[in-house]
Design a protein around this motif. Structure first.
Motif, PDB file in Angstrom:
ATOM      1  N   PRO A   1     -16.156  -2.476 -26.268  1.00  0.00           N
ATOM      2  CA  PRO A   1     -15.044  -1.670 -26.790  1.00  0.00           C
ATOM      3  C   PRO A   1     -13.713  -2.334 -26.423  1.00  0.00           C
ATOM      4  N   ARG A   2     -12.690  -2.033 -27.204  1.00  0.00           N
ATOM      5  CA  ARG A   2     -11.368  -2.606 -26.889  1.00  0.00           C
ATOM      6  C   ARG A   2     -10.748  -1.795 -25.761  1.00  0.00           C
ATOM      7  N   PHE A   3     -10.946  -2.288 -24.549  1.00  0.00           N
ATOM      8  CA  PHE A   3     -10.458  -1.550 -23.386  1.00  0.00           C
ATOM      9  C   PHE A   3      -9.178  -2.192 -22.866  1.00  0.00           C
ATOM     10  N   THR A   4      -8.521  -1.506 -21.951  1.00  0.00           N
ATOM     11  CA  THR A   4      -7.373  -2.082 -21.250  1.00  0.00           C
ATOM     12  C   THR A   4      -7.731  -2.186 -19.781  1.00  0.00           C
ATOM     13  N   LEU A   5      -7.569  -3.363 -19.230  1.00  0.00           N
ATOM     14  CA  LEU A   5      -7.801  -3.522 -17.802  1.00  0.00           C
ATOM     15  C   LEU A   5      -6.482  -3.313 -17.065  1.00  0.00           C
ATOM     16  N   ILE A   6      -6.483  -2.389 -16.122  1.00  0.00           N
ATOM     17  CA  ILE A   6      -5.323  -2.284 -15.220  1.00  0.00           C
ATOM     18  C   ILE A   6      -5.829  -2.643 -13.833  1.00  0.00           C
ATOM     19  N   ALA A   7      -5.306  -3.726 -13.305  1.00  0.00           N
ATOM     20  CA  ALA A   7      -5.727  -4.163 -11.985  1.00  0.00           C
ATOM     21  C   ALA A   7      -4.618  -3.885 -10.990  1.00  0.00           C
ATOM     22  N   ALA A   8      -4.995  -3.480  -9.780  1.00  0.00           N
ATOM     23  CA  ALA A   8      -3.999  -3.259  -8.741  1.00  0.00           C
ATOM     24  C   ALA A   8      -4.325  -4.153  -7.558  1.00  0.00           C
ATOM     25  N   THR A   9      -3.294  -4.665  -6.933  1.00  0.00           N
ATOM     26  CA  THR A   9      -3.514  -5.472  -5.741  1.00  0.00           C
ATOM     27  C   THR A   9      -2.328  -5.395  -4.790  1.00  0.00           C
ATOM     28  N   THR A  10      -2.652  -5.440  -3.503  1.00  0.00           N
ATOM     29  CA  THR A  10      -1.589  -5.512  -2.504  1.00  0.00           C
ATOM     30  C   THR A  10      -1.294  -6.980  -2.191  1.00  0.00           C
ATOM     31  N   ARG A  11      -2.179  -7.852  -2.654  1.00  0.00           N
ATOM     32  CA  ARG A  11      -2.034  -9.282  -2.331  1.00  0.00           C
ATOM     33  C   ARG A  11      -2.092 -10.141  -3.579  1.00  0.00           C
ATOM     34  N   PRO A  12      -1.071 -10.081  -4.435  1.00  0.00           N
ATOM     35  CA  PRO A  12      -1.123 -10.831  -5.700  1.00  0.00           C
ATOM     36  C   PRO A  12      -1.323 -12.326  -5.478  1.00  0.00           C
ATOM     37  N   GLY A  13      -0.878 -12.824  -4.331  1.00  0.00           N
ATOM     38  CA  GLY A  13      -1.011 -14.249  -4.030  1.00  0.00           C
ATOM     39  C   GLY A  13      -2.461 -14.697  -3.940  1.00  0.00           C
TER      40      GLY A  13
ATOM     41  N   SER B   1       0.818  -1.206   0.000  1.00  0.00           N
ATOM     42  CA  SER B   1       0.000   0.000   0.000  1.00  0.00           C
ATOM     43  C   SER B   1       0.862   1.271   0.000  1.00  0.00           C
ATOM     44  N   GLY B   2       0.418   2.270  -0.753  1.00  0.00           N
ATOM     45  CA  GLY B   2       1.083   3.566  -0.717  1.00  0.00           C
ATOM     46  C   GLY B   2       2.309   3.690  -1.597  1.00  0.00           C
ATOM     47  N   LEU B   3       2.584   2.661  -2.421  1.00  0.00           N
ATOM     48  CA  LEU B   3       3.792   2.707  -3.253  1.00  0.00           C
ATOM     49  C   LEU B   3       3.549   3.372  -4.601  1.00  0.00           C
ATOM     50  N   GLY B   4       2.276   3.591  -4.969  1.00  0.00           N
ATOM     51  CA  GLY B   4       2.036   4.319  -6.215  1.00  0.00           C
ATOM     52  C   GLY B   4       1.351   3.539  -7.322  1.00  0.00           C
ATOM     53  N   LYS B   5       0.558   2.533  -6.986  1.00  0.00           N
ATOM     54  CA  LYS B   5      -0.137   1.749  -8.012  1.00  0.00           C
ATOM     55  C   LYS B   5      -1.237   2.576  -8.683  1.00  0.00           C
ATOM     56  N   THR B   6      -2.086   3.194  -7.868  1.00  0.00           N
ATOM     57  CA  THR B   6      -3.179   4.008  -8.407  1.00  0.00           C
ATOM     58  C   THR B   6      -2.612   5.167  -9.229  1.00  0.00           C
TER      59      THR B   6
ATOM     60  N   ASP C   1      -9.128  -1.550  -8.631  1.00  0.00           N
ATOM     61  CA  ASP C   1      -8.304  -1.574  -7.439  1.00  0.00           C
ATOM     62  C   ASP C   1      -8.713  -2.793  -6.603  1.00  0.00           C
ATOM     63  N   GLU C   2      -7.833  -3.223  -5.720  1.00  0.00           N
ATOM     64  CA  GLU C   2      -8.124  -4.371  -4.846  1.00  0.00           C
ATOM     65  C   GLU C   2      -8.685  -5.539  -5.636  1.00  0.00           C
TER      66      GLU C   2
END
Ligand SMILES: Nc1ncnc2c1ncn2[C@@H]1O[C@H](COP(=O)(O)OP(=O)(O)OP(=O)(O)O)[C@@H](O)[C@H]1O
Ligand SMILES: [Mg+2]
Length: 337
Positions: free
Chosen positions: A149-161, A60-65, A109-110
């Motif tokens: 539409p041809r979109f791009t998904l950007i997903a963020a997670t603190t728990r990739p596992g 958290s807080g490292l700059g993903k968003t 996010d999440e």
């Protein structure tokens, strides 16, 4: 709230708006990730295609968003933000997806908190840009295929596992944000000082940078607290001495540890003989939630090398004993082997 807790708080919100970098140039550190992203964006532009689906992970807080917004800015496309827990029904996702324009970024996010039903709908959307909708129930149910539409998904997670394997495999690229290097933290504090028009001496920047858990959000929060202190106790100017007294008043030590961090280490050392101690037992002894221990406190203690996770439990390292000023028994070496 703990001052060095990297999670977003209400207090941070305003600050985030002012200080959040808008372009790659303002986004300091994480050089490798920035380089890869720039190439990715350039290549996609040349092909006039949207960029691939991306997964951003990291504490958290490292700059993903921030990074997701920068990618949208640098590619000049729109961004729609939502989060795993906010998408409750398949219909919610459907309406978000159908409202996107070609090339838009959908920021989730999440992502580890997406429910399984939603994930199932997301797969064909990510792969083939289509939405399968089931109409009706029972034998008369039909599936309707809706082009997206041809979109791009950007997903963020603190728990990739915790992300399901099928979801993870659908991202073209995955980036893991690491804690920042000290010189980058100094640059971030320097930049924030300038934006907030705070006079901060270079030596004071160094002192604050060492306490920020290598996390930009914590850096901005601490800087703001030190500024408040400087305005009340002095003329607003942040000298090294002032930074030191402000941090000591805030009970943040020179490594950025707060009383609760020291308490956790002390319990492992004094109650559990340095460990190993299981997560459950540690949670009970510290009266903290297991998730809070793993998400908030442990990442930084591990980064400092004060704590290790072993199959048998958490272990405090020699440095942890020494930082707390407790003599490390030499016989302990054996325990670690
Ligand atoms: N590379 C950077 N350079 C300068 N400032 C940064 C950088 N990364 C993050 N920040 C600052 O830190 C704040 C927190 O970043 P952000 O909200 O993107 O973190 P996050 O990884 O999304 O956290 P969370 O997991 O809690 O959502 C931003 O508002 C921004 O001001
Ligand atoms: Mg975020």
């Amino acid at each position: 709230m703990n001052l060095t807790d990297p999670h977003l708080t209400n207090e941070d919100q305003n600050l985030d708006q002012t200080l959040r970098p808008r372009t790659f140039r303002d986004y300091l550190g994480q050089e490798k990730i920035k380089e890869s992203l720039k190439i990715l964006i350039e290549a996609a532009k040349k092909r006039s295609e949207p960029i691939e689906h991306l997964l951003l992970s990291g504490a958290s807080g490292l700059g993903k968003t921030t990074l997701a917004h920068i990618i949208a800015y640098e590619t000049r496309v729109g961004l729609k933000a939502t989060s795993g827990p906010a998408i409750e029904r398949v219909g919610d996702l459907g309406s978000i997806l159908t409202n996107l324009s070609d090339g838009d970024i959908l920021f989730v996010d999440e992502a580890h908190r997406l429910n399984k039903l939603i994930e199932e709908v997301l797969y064909p959307a990510m792969e083939d840009f289509k939405l399968d909708i089931v109409i009706g129930k029972g034998p008369s149910a039909r599936t309707l295929e809706l082009p997206l539409p041809r979109f791009t998904l950007i997903a963020a997670t603190t728990r990739p596992g915790l992300l399901s394997a099928p979801l993870r495999s659908r991202f073209g690229l995955s980036f893991r944000l690491d804690f920042y290097e000290l010189p980058d933290m100094e640059k971030i504090i320097q930049r924030s000082s300038q934006i907030l028009k705070i006079e901060t001496e270079p030596e004071a920047i160094k002192i604050i940078a060492r306490c920020c858990r290598f996390t930009p959000r914590v850096a901005n929060r601490l800087l703001k607290r030190v500024r408040d202190f400087a305005q009340v106790k002095g003329d607003g100017h942040i000298s090294p001495e002032l930074a030191k007294s402000a941090l000591s008043m805030l009970e943040v030590d020179e490594l950025g540890l707060e009383p609760i961090d020291r308490q956790i280490l002390k319990i492992i050392i004094e109650k559990f003989d340095g460990g190993p101690v299981g997560l459950q037992a540690l949670a009970a002894a510290t009266s903290e939630e297991e998730d809070t221990l793993t998400d908030v406190y442990e990442p930084y203690l591990m980064q400092l090398g004060f704590l290790t996770r072993t199959p048998r439990g958490r272990l405090a390292s020699r440095q942890a004993w020494e930082h707390l000023g407790i003599k490390y028994p030499e016989s302990y070496q054996k325990k670690l082997i």
